[in-house]
Design a protein around this motif. Structure first.
Motif, PDB file in Angstrom:
ATOM      1  N   MET A  39      47.665  48.871  32.405  1.00 30.41           N
ATOM      2  CA  MET A  39      47.056  48.377  31.180  1.00 30.41           C
ATOM      3  C   MET A  39      46.856  49.554  30.231  1.00 30.41           C
ATOM      4  O   MET A  39      46.326  50.583  30.627  1.00 30.41           O
ATOM      5  CB  MET A  39      45.719  47.703  31.524  1.00 30.41           C
ATOM      6  N   ASN A  40      47.301  49.394  29.018  1.00 25.56           N
ATOM      7  CA  ASN A  40      47.162  50.442  28.017  1.00 25.56           C
ATOM      8  C   ASN A  40      46.602  49.832  26.738  1.00 25.56           C
ATOM      9  O   ASN A  40      46.437  48.613  26.630  1.00 25.56           O
ATOM     10  CB  ASN A  40      48.495  51.162  27.796  1.00 25.56           C
ATOM     11  N   LEU A  41      46.308  50.678  25.758  1.00 25.13           N
ATOM     12  CA  LEU A  41      45.700  50.212  24.515  1.00 25.13           C
ATOM     13  C   LEU A  41      46.569  49.192  23.777  1.00 25.13           C
ATOM     14  O   LEU A  41      46.053  48.151  23.324  1.00 25.13           O
ATOM     15  CB  LEU A  41      45.345  51.400  23.612  1.00 25.13           C
ATOM     16  N   PRO A  42      47.879  49.427  23.628  1.00 24.73           N
ATOM     17  CA  PRO A  42      48.686  48.399  22.961  1.00 24.73           C
ATOM     18  C   PRO A  42      48.604  47.035  23.654  1.00 24.73           C
ATOM     19  O   PRO A  42      48.491  46.004  22.992  1.00 24.73           O
ATOM     20  CB  PRO A  42      50.107  48.968  23.010  1.00 24.73           C
ATOM     21  N   ASN A  43      48.631  47.030  24.987  1.00 24.21           N
ATOM     22  CA  ASN A  43      48.533  45.756  25.710  1.00 24.21           C
ATOM     23  C   ASN A  43      47.146  45.129  25.550  1.00 24.21           C
ATOM     24  O   ASN A  43      47.025  43.900  25.463  1.00 24.21           O
ATOM     25  CB  ASN A  43      48.871  45.936  27.186  1.00 24.21           C
ATOM     26  N   LEU A  44      46.103  45.943  25.480  1.00 25.48           N
ATOM     27  CA  LEU A  44      44.759  45.413  25.244  1.00 25.48           C
ATOM     28  C   LEU A  44      44.661  44.783  23.854  1.00 25.48           C
ATOM     29  O   LEU A  44      44.030  43.726  23.685  1.00 25.48           O
ATOM     30  CB  LEU A  44      43.701  46.507  25.404  1.00 25.48           C
ATOM     31  N   ALA A  64      38.452  31.828   8.557  1.00 26.60           N
ATOM     32  CA  ALA A  64      39.508  31.483   9.517  1.00 26.60           C
ATOM     33  C   ALA A  64      40.799  32.207   9.150  1.00 26.60           C
ATOM     34  O   ALA A  64      41.481  32.761  10.026  1.00 26.60           O
ATOM     35  CB  ALA A  64      39.721  29.972   9.540  1.00 26.60           C
ATOM     36  N   PHE A  65      41.118  32.219   7.857  1.00 27.28           N
ATOM     37  CA  PHE A  65      42.319  32.930   7.418  1.00 27.28           C
ATOM     38  C   PHE A  65      42.204  34.419   7.716  1.00 27.28           C
ATOM     39  O   PHE A  65      43.176  35.047   8.156  1.00 27.28           O
ATOM     40  CB  PHE A  65      42.593  32.700   5.929  1.00 27.28           C
ATOM     41  N   LEU A  66      41.027  35.005   7.506  1.00 27.93           N
ATOM     42  CA  LEU A  66      40.838  36.431   7.807  1.00 27.93           C
ATOM     43  C   LEU A  66      41.039  36.713   9.296  1.00 27.93           C
ATOM     44  O   LEU A  66      41.537  37.785   9.663  1.00 27.93           O
ATOM     45  CB  LEU A  66      39.463  36.903   7.339  1.00 27.93           C
ATOM     46  N   ILE A  67      40.676  35.765  10.154  1.00 30.49           N
ATOM     47  CA  ILE A  67      40.925  35.919  11.600  1.00 30.49           C
ATOM     48  C   ILE A  67      42.431  35.964  11.857  1.00 30.49           C
ATOM     49  O   ILE A  67      42.922  36.772  12.662  1.00 30.49           O
ATOM     50  CB  ILE A  67      40.262  34.779  12.402  1.00 30.49           C
ATOM     51  N   VAL A  68      43.178  35.124  11.164  1.00 31.43           N
ATOM     52  CA  VAL A  68      44.643  35.134  11.298  1.00 31.43           C
ATOM     53  C   VAL A  68      45.195  36.483  10.831  1.00 31.43           C
ATOM     54  O   VAL A  68      46.072  37.069  11.476  1.00 31.43           O
ATOM     55  CB  VAL A  68      45.277  33.960  10.512  1.00 31.43           C
ATOM     56  N   VAL A  69      44.668  36.984   9.725  1.00 30.89           N
ATOM     57  CA  VAL A  69      45.105  38.298   9.215  1.00 30.89           C
ATOM     58  C   VAL A  69      44.750  39.397  10.220  1.00 30.89           C
ATOM     59  O   VAL A  69      45.557  40.304  10.470  1.00 30.89           O
ATOM     60  CB  VAL A  69      44.477  38.584   7.834  1.00 30.89           C
ATOM     61  N   LEU A  70      43.564  39.316  10.819  1.00 33.77           N
ATOM     62  CA  LEU A  70      43.170  40.292  11.842  1.00 33.77           C
ATOM     63  C   LEU A  70      44.138  40.253  13.022  1.00 33.77           C
ATOM     64  O   LEU A  70      44.537  41.307  13.542  1.00 33.77           O
ATOM     65  CB  LEU A  70      41.730  40.033  12.305  1.00 33.77           C
ATOM     66  N   ALA A  71      44.521  39.067  13.429  1.00 34.64           N
ATOM     67  CA  ALA A  71      45.507  38.943  14.511  1.00 34.64           C
ATOM     68  C   ALA A  71      46.817  39.619  14.109  1.00 34.64           C
ATOM     69  O   ALA A  71      47.429  40.329  14.911  1.00 34.64           O
ATOM     70  CB  ALA A  71      45.728  37.470  14.859  1.00 34.64           C
ATOM     71  N   GLY A  72      47.224  39.412  12.866  1.00 34.54           N
ATOM     72  CA  GLY A  72      48.438  40.061  12.376  1.00 34.54           C
ATOM     73  C   GLY A  72      48.311  41.572  12.365  1.00 34.54           C
ATOM     74  O   GLY A  72      49.255  42.294  12.710  1.00 34.54           O
ATOM     75  N   ALA A  73      47.139  42.060  11.995  1.00 29.72           N
ATOM     76  CA  ALA A  73      46.911  43.514  11.975  1.00 29.72           C
ATOM     77  C   ALA A  73      46.976  44.095  13.383  1.00 29.72           C
ATOM     78  O   ALA A  73      47.542  45.176  13.587  1.00 29.72           O
ATOM     79  CB  ALA A  73      45.564  43.829  11.330  1.00 29.72           C
ATOM     80  N   THR A  74      46.417  43.391  14.371  1.00 30.11           N
ATOM     81  CA  THR A  74      46.493  43.896  15.751  1.00 30.11           C
ATOM     82  C   THR A  74      47.936  43.879  16.240  1.00 30.11           C
ATOM     83  O   THR A  74      48.327  44.743  17.021  1.00 30.11           O
ATOM     84  CB  THR A  74      45.596  43.098  16.727  1.00 30.11           C
ATOM     85  N   ASP A  75      48.719  42.921  15.768  1.00 33.43           N
ATOM     86  CA  ASP A  75      50.136  42.870  16.131  1.00 33.43           C
ATOM     87  C   ASP A  75      50.858  44.110  15.610  1.00 33.43           C
ATOM     88  O   ASP A  75      51.613  44.756  16.339  1.00 33.43           O
ATOM     89  CB  ASP A  75      50.761  41.596  15.569  1.00 33.43           C
ATOM     90  N   ILE A  76      50.605  44.453  14.363  1.00 28.98           N
ATOM     91  CA  ILE A  76      51.225  45.652  13.775  1.00 28.98           C
ATOM     92  C   ILE A  76      50.759  46.898  14.512  1.00 28.98           C
ATOM     93  O   ILE A  76      51.558  47.759  14.880  1.00 28.98           O
ATOM     94  CB  ILE A  76      50.882  45.744  12.277  1.00 28.98           C
ATOM     95  N   LEU A  77      49.452  46.989  14.766  1.00 27.29           N
ATOM     96  CA  LEU A  77      48.883  48.171  15.406  1.00 27.29           C
ATOM     97  C   LEU A  77      49.370  48.337  16.833  1.00 27.29           C
ATOM     98  O   LEU A  77      49.721  49.450  17.240  1.00 27.29           O
ATOM     99  CB  LEU A  77      47.351  48.111  15.360  1.00 27.29           C
ATOM    100  N   ASP A  78      49.413  47.248  17.614  1.00 25.61           N
ATOM    101  CA  ASP A  78      49.844  47.418  19.003  1.00 25.61           C
ATOM    102  C   ASP A  78      51.299  47.861  19.087  1.00 25.61           C
ATOM    103  O   ASP A  78      51.653  48.702  19.901  1.00 25.61           O
ATOM    104  CB  ASP A  78      49.541  46.191  19.873  1.00 25.61           C
ATOM    105  N   GLY A  79      52.143  47.329  18.200  1.00 26.40           N
ATOM    106  CA  GLY A  79      53.543  47.757  18.197  1.00 26.40           C
ATOM    107  C   GLY A  79      53.693  49.215  17.802  1.00 26.40           C
ATOM    108  O   GLY A  79      54.452  49.971  18.419  1.00 26.40           O
ATOM    109  N   LEU A 105      51.407  51.621  18.078  1.00 26.05           N
ATOM    110  CA  LEU A 105      50.875  52.494  19.138  1.00 26.05           C
ATOM    111  C   LEU A 105      51.801  52.540  20.349  1.00 26.05           C
ATOM    112  O   LEU A 105      51.992  53.603  20.940  1.00 26.05           O
ATOM    113  CB  LEU A 105      49.476  52.026  19.559  1.00 26.05           C
ATOM    114  N   ALA A 106      52.358  51.396  20.698  1.00 29.57           N
ATOM    115  CA  ALA A 106      53.259  51.369  21.859  1.00 29.57           C
ATOM    116  C   ALA A 106      54.464  52.274  21.632  1.00 29.57           C
ATOM    117  O   ALA A 106      54.856  53.031  22.527  1.00 29.57           O
ATOM    118  CB  ALA A 106      53.699  49.933  22.148  1.00 29.57           C
ATOM    119  N   ARG A 107      55.029  52.214  20.438  1.00 30.58           N
ATOM    120  CA  ARG A 107      56.188  53.064  20.144  1.00 30.58           C
ATOM    121  C   ARG A 107      55.780  54.530  20.029  1.00 30.58           C
ATOM    122  O   ARG A 107      56.434  55.413  20.576  1.00 30.58           O
ATOM    123  CB  ARG A 107      56.873  52.598  18.855  1.00 30.58           C
TER     124      ARG A 107
END
Length: 174
Positions: free
Chosen positions: A1-6, A30-45, A47-49
């Motif tokens: 388990m690493n930060l990108p996976n978390l 609710a829309f801001l939650i969707v945007v936050l999810a999108g931001a974590t998607d960008i960040l995890d990718g 960081l993983a790379r």
């Protein structure tokens, strides 16, 4: 388990939070939650790379988390009457097909196609569609239909890349 996976796993946790705000008719939150999810998607990718922490688990969970969030948003918009059922069915078929297909082939030992710029563009276009819908822009549904069309083209390209990748691997293993 690493930060990108978390971070990827945190997107699964954002789904019920989104539902709570959406059902409370707090659409902007609710829309801001969707945007936050999108931001974590960008960040995890990113960081993983950057950290060299790309894992098979992350490669499978990342698109699954994205699709689960998208399906949740689609269902909530449909149930609330904010989008027509036909666009929801088209979106559901495409996203459910991607989830089931990816899982099926992953567990059969096939190589999966990593996210590419077309897939990322499609996701960004969907986020704009959600923005337009949540904030009641007059052209929101027409734009959403456009994005659905783009998403099907993107899926066809992914299928072609998947077949090519696995054909090459099959040929190299013989």
């Amino acid at each position: 388990m690493n930060l990108p996976n978390l971070l990827t796993l945190s997107r699964f946790g954002l789904i019920p939070i989104y539902v709570v705000f959406f059902t409370a008719n707090q659409l902007k939150t609710a829309f801001l939650i969707v945007v936050l999810a999108g931001a974590t998607d960008i960040l995890d990718g990113y960081l993983a790379r950057k950290r060299g922490q790309i894992t098979q688990v992350g490669a499978m969970l990342d698109p699954l988390a994205d699709k689960c969030m998208m399906l949740t948003v689609i269902i909530s918009l449909l149930v609330s009457g904010m989008i027509p059922w036909m666009v929801a069915v088209a979106m559901f078929i495409r996203d459910a097909g991607m989830i089931v297909g990816s899982a099926f082939f992953h567990f059969r030992g096939k190589q999966t196609v990593p996210a590419n710029s077309l897939g990322k563009l499609t996701t960004v276009l969907y986020y704009f569609a959600f923005l337009f819908i949540f904030f009641d822009f007059s052209f929101a549904i027409a734009y959403l239909w456009f994005v659905v069309g783009v998403s099907f083209v993107t899926s066809i390209i992914y299928i072609i890349l998947f077949l090519s990748l696995n054909r090459e691997n099959h040929t190299m293993n013989q």
